[in-house]
Scaffold this motif. Sequence first.
Motif, PDB file in Angstrom:
ATOM      1  N   LEU A   3       0.810  -1.210   0.000  1.00  0.00           N
ATOM      2  CA  LEU A   3       0.000   0.000   0.000  1.00  0.00           C
ATOM      3  C   LEU A   3       0.846   1.264   0.000  1.00  0.00           C
ATOM      4  N   VAL A   4       2.006   1.217   0.619  1.00  0.00           N
ATOM      5  CA  VAL A   4       2.849   2.409   0.711  1.00  0.00           C
ATOM      6  C   VAL A   4       3.207   2.925  -0.676  1.00  0.00           C
ATOM      7  N   ASN A   5       3.432   2.023  -1.622  1.00  0.00           N
ATOM      8  CA  ASN A   5       3.811   2.431  -2.983  1.00  0.00           C
ATOM      9  C   ASN A   5       2.605   2.862  -3.822  1.00  0.00           C
ATOM     10  N   HIS A   6       1.396   2.769  -3.254  1.00  0.00           N
ATOM     11  CA  HIS A   6       0.192   3.186  -3.977  1.00  0.00           C
ATOM     12  C   HIS A   6      -0.373   4.491  -3.416  1.00  0.00           C
ATOM     13  N   LEU A   7       0.407   5.195  -2.609  1.00  0.00           N
ATOM     14  CA  LEU A   7      -0.067   6.447  -2.028  1.00  0.00           C
ATOM     15  C   LEU A   7       0.233   7.658  -2.897  1.00  0.00           C
ATOM     16  N   GLU A   8       1.011   7.479  -3.940  1.00  0.00           N
ATOM     17  CA  GLU A   8       1.381   8.586  -4.818  1.00  0.00           C
ATOM     18  C   GLU A   8       0.139   9.188  -5.454  1.00  0.00           C
ATOM     19  N   GLU A  30     -18.891   6.749   5.683  1.00  0.00           N
ATOM     20  CA  GLU A  30     -19.818   5.962   4.872  1.00  0.00           C
ATOM     21  C   GLU A  30     -20.940   6.840   4.332  1.00  0.00           C
ATOM     22  N   GLY A  31     -21.462   7.728   5.181  1.00  0.00           N
ATOM     23  CA  GLY A  31     -22.509   8.634   4.730  1.00  0.00           C
ATOM     24  C   GLY A  31     -22.026   9.597   3.660  1.00  0.00           C
ATOM     25  N   ALA A  32     -20.731   9.917   3.658  1.00  0.00           N
ATOM     26  CA  ALA A  32     -20.154  10.812   2.649  1.00  0.00           C
ATOM     27  C   ALA A  32     -19.727  10.054   1.397  1.00  0.00           C
ATOM     28  N   ASP A  33     -20.075   8.767   1.305  1.00  0.00           N
ATOM     29  CA  ASP A  33     -19.760   7.918   0.144  1.00  0.00           C
ATOM     30  C   ASP A  33     -18.257   7.815  -0.091  1.00  0.00           C
ATOM     31  N   ILE A  34     -17.509   7.671   0.988  1.00  0.00           N
ATOM     32  CA  ILE A  34     -16.078   7.380   0.882  1.00  0.00           C
ATOM     33  C   ILE A  34     -15.937   5.871   1.058  1.00  0.00           C
ATOM     34  N   GLN A  35     -15.745   5.168  -0.054  1.00  0.00           N
ATOM     35  CA  GLN A  35     -15.800   3.707  -0.073  1.00  0.00           C
ATOM     36  C   GLN A  35     -14.396   3.126   0.079  1.00  0.00           C
ATOM     37  N   PHE A  36     -14.246   2.259   1.058  1.00  0.00           N
ATOM     38  CA  PHE A  36     -12.941   1.647   1.295  1.00  0.00           C
ATOM     39  C   PHE A  36     -13.129   0.306   1.983  1.00  0.00           C
ATOM     40  N   ILE A  44      -3.584   1.378   6.780  1.00  0.00           N
ATOM     41  CA  ILE A  44      -3.787   2.169   5.574  1.00  0.00           C
ATOM     42  C   ILE A  44      -4.852   1.476   4.726  1.00  0.00           C
ATOM     43  N   ALA A  45      -5.810   2.255   4.223  1.00  0.00           N
ATOM     44  CA  ALA A  45      -6.855   1.717   3.346  1.00  0.00           C
ATOM     45  C   ALA A  45      -7.041   2.676   2.180  1.00  0.00           C
ATOM     46  N   LEU A  46      -7.056   2.128   0.965  1.00  0.00           N
ATOM     47  CA  LEU A  46      -7.240   2.936  -0.236  1.00  0.00           C
ATOM     48  C   LEU A  46      -8.732   3.102  -0.524  1.00  0.00           C
ATOM     49  N   VAL A  47      -9.143   4.313  -0.784  1.00  0.00           N
ATOM     50  CA  VAL A  47     -10.536   4.595  -1.133  1.00  0.00           C
ATOM     51  C   VAL A  47     -10.765   4.214  -2.589  1.00  0.00           C
ATOM     52  N   LYS A  48     -11.890   3.532  -2.853  1.00  0.00           N
ATOM     53  CA  LYS A  48     -12.144   2.993  -4.188  1.00  0.00           C
ATOM     54  C   LYS A  48     -12.612   4.055  -5.180  1.00  0.00           C
ATOM     55  N   ASN A  49     -13.431   4.984  -4.724  1.00  0.00           N
ATOM     56  CA  ASN A  49     -14.085   5.910  -5.656  1.00  0.00           C
ATOM     57  C   ASN A  49     -13.500   7.320  -5.663  1.00  0.00           C
ATOM     58  N   LEU A  50     -12.436   7.544  -4.892  1.00  0.00           N
ATOM     59  CA  LEU A  50     -11.783   8.855  -4.860  1.00  0.00           C
ATOM     60  C   LEU A  50     -10.281   8.653  -4.664  1.00  0.00           C
ATOM     61  N   PRO A  51      -9.455   9.588  -5.137  1.00  0.00           N
ATOM     62  CA  PRO A  51      -7.998   9.458  -4.941  1.00  0.00           C
ATOM     63  C   PRO A  51      -7.594   9.824  -3.511  1.00  0.00           C
ATOM     64  N   ILE A  52      -8.019   8.981  -2.571  1.00  0.00           N
ATOM     65  CA  ILE A  52      -7.788   9.211  -1.147  1.00  0.00           C
ATOM     66  C   ILE A  52      -7.261   7.931  -0.519  1.00  0.00           C
ATOM     67  N   ALA A  53      -6.390   8.080   0.464  1.00  0.00           N
ATOM     68  CA  ALA A  53      -5.952   6.958   1.289  1.00  0.00           C
ATOM     69  C   ALA A  53      -6.252   7.295   2.745  1.00  0.00           C
ATOM     70  N   LEU A  54      -6.932   6.392   3.428  1.00  0.00           N
ATOM     71  CA  LEU A  54      -7.213   6.576   4.849  1.00  0.00           C
ATOM     72  C   LEU A  54      -6.062   6.018   5.665  1.00  0.00           C
ATOM     73  N   VAL A 241     -10.064  18.477  -0.742  1.00  0.00           N
ATOM     74  CA  VAL A 241     -10.336  18.775   0.667  1.00  0.00           C
ATOM     75  C   VAL A 241     -11.701  19.455   0.800  1.00  0.00           C
ATOM     76  N   ASP A 242     -11.967  20.430  -0.073  1.00  0.00           N
ATOM     77  CA  ASP A 242     -13.253  21.127  -0.033  1.00  0.00           C
ATOM     78  C   ASP A 242     -14.403  20.183  -0.362  1.00  0.00           C
ATOM     79  N   LEU A 243     -14.179  19.244  -1.300  1.00  0.00           N
ATOM     80  CA  LEU A 243     -15.217  18.276  -1.665  1.00  0.00           C
ATOM     81  C   LEU A 243     -15.579  17.389  -0.481  1.00  0.00           C
TER      82      LEU A 243
END
Length: 423
Positions: A3-8, A30-36, A44-54, A241-243
């Motif tokens: 996962l560390v190499n997929h944070l770029e 979950e209510g904000a539709d951040i799917q992971f 570390i968890a990668l979000v499926k529908n946005l370029p975000i890592a938790l 961030v604003d989104l």
Amino acid sequence: MDLVNHLEGRLLFAVPKKGRLNATALNLLEGADIQFRRENRLDIALVKNLPIALVFLPAADIPTFVGEGQCDLGITGFDQVAEHDARRRAIARDQAESGKSTPVEGAPAKGCEQVLDLDFGACKLQVQVPVKGKYRTPADLIGKNIGTSFVSLAAEYFAKLEAEADAANGEAPGAKPLRTKIIELSGSVEAACALGVADGIVDLVESGETMKAAGLEAIDTVISTKAILIKSKNPSNKTLVDLIASRIQGVISAQQYVLCQYNVERKNLDAVCKVTPGRRAATINALEEEGWVAVSSMVEKKRIATVMDELSKLGAEDILVVGILNTPKPDELSEELLNANTMSSPQPSPPTQRRSSSPPQQQEKESSLSRLVIAPLTFISFLLSLFLVDTYTTSSRRRDRGPRSRGSWLSALLWRQKPGSPY
């Protein structure tokens, strides 16, 4: 997966990994539709529908990671942010006194900023002493031992008390060493007094049950705290961030409000709109019945029972209360759009047939079309069906009871004799 190499290129979002804020924070995402999907034992968890890592971290460490710019966003308690800021102030003060502070020109600003109050996890950071002890006021603890996991906040609190006590005694103001001893404890702070480690403690109080069970009572509040959303002063993707902030704000607003819909006579409209003014304004539509309107308005969930009573007294009818799933940036949206995000699906039909929210011109056009075309065609189709059924039945009876004959052309069309069949 490494996962560390997929944070770029991904925005890093710090979330409490456990504790009192964890479950509610995950429900908010979950209510904000951040799917992971979080794998076992991974932080570390990668979000499926946005370029975000938790990134799952202890709540106490999140202000540091966000403040240093290692994470862009974070959910933590206001108490943890206040402790982080107090620690930074203490470090800056020590460096200034020692002459080691050397500001670097052009260096990016550090620290974190509060974006939203998330309205959960409310508690208080309080000064507590034994119920049967000799200390009754915070000033009684000056120079004593204080156990806490909020070392910097406790130090600032007692430094202020000591300065006030010195001023009351006529001593000259100025920087002085802290006379109260702050003892850092990472857990089970409430046991410090019973075990003789401290004379008093500074700890979080939510319901007060743990404090009472330990034989303690609160004598002052240092700060009140809730969960908050924080961001770095230099986020990697300000638009994203604003989104996220907008989505989370929508979930919070949806939890606080419901959509109230009702019909009322136009003469009572001003009175009912004072009861349900909405976030910006109520949505009003004319009904087919003359003198009546339909009203939709957002109402605070905790007030809805009282509001319904007042509306009934003012002549409102067919009152419906609909839950809201999300309302992003409610101040910038008209309330008509909320119908697309409500919990009731499908939407309820109009309560009475005599009232309809469709435009009268459209209904009149549809009625004329029905009278001129659809109704005659339906009637002709019905008569033709009866004729065909009667002809078929009559032809069958003739074949059964009388000598075979070819019959009429319609009978021959509907009944074709099969080879070898007696009919």
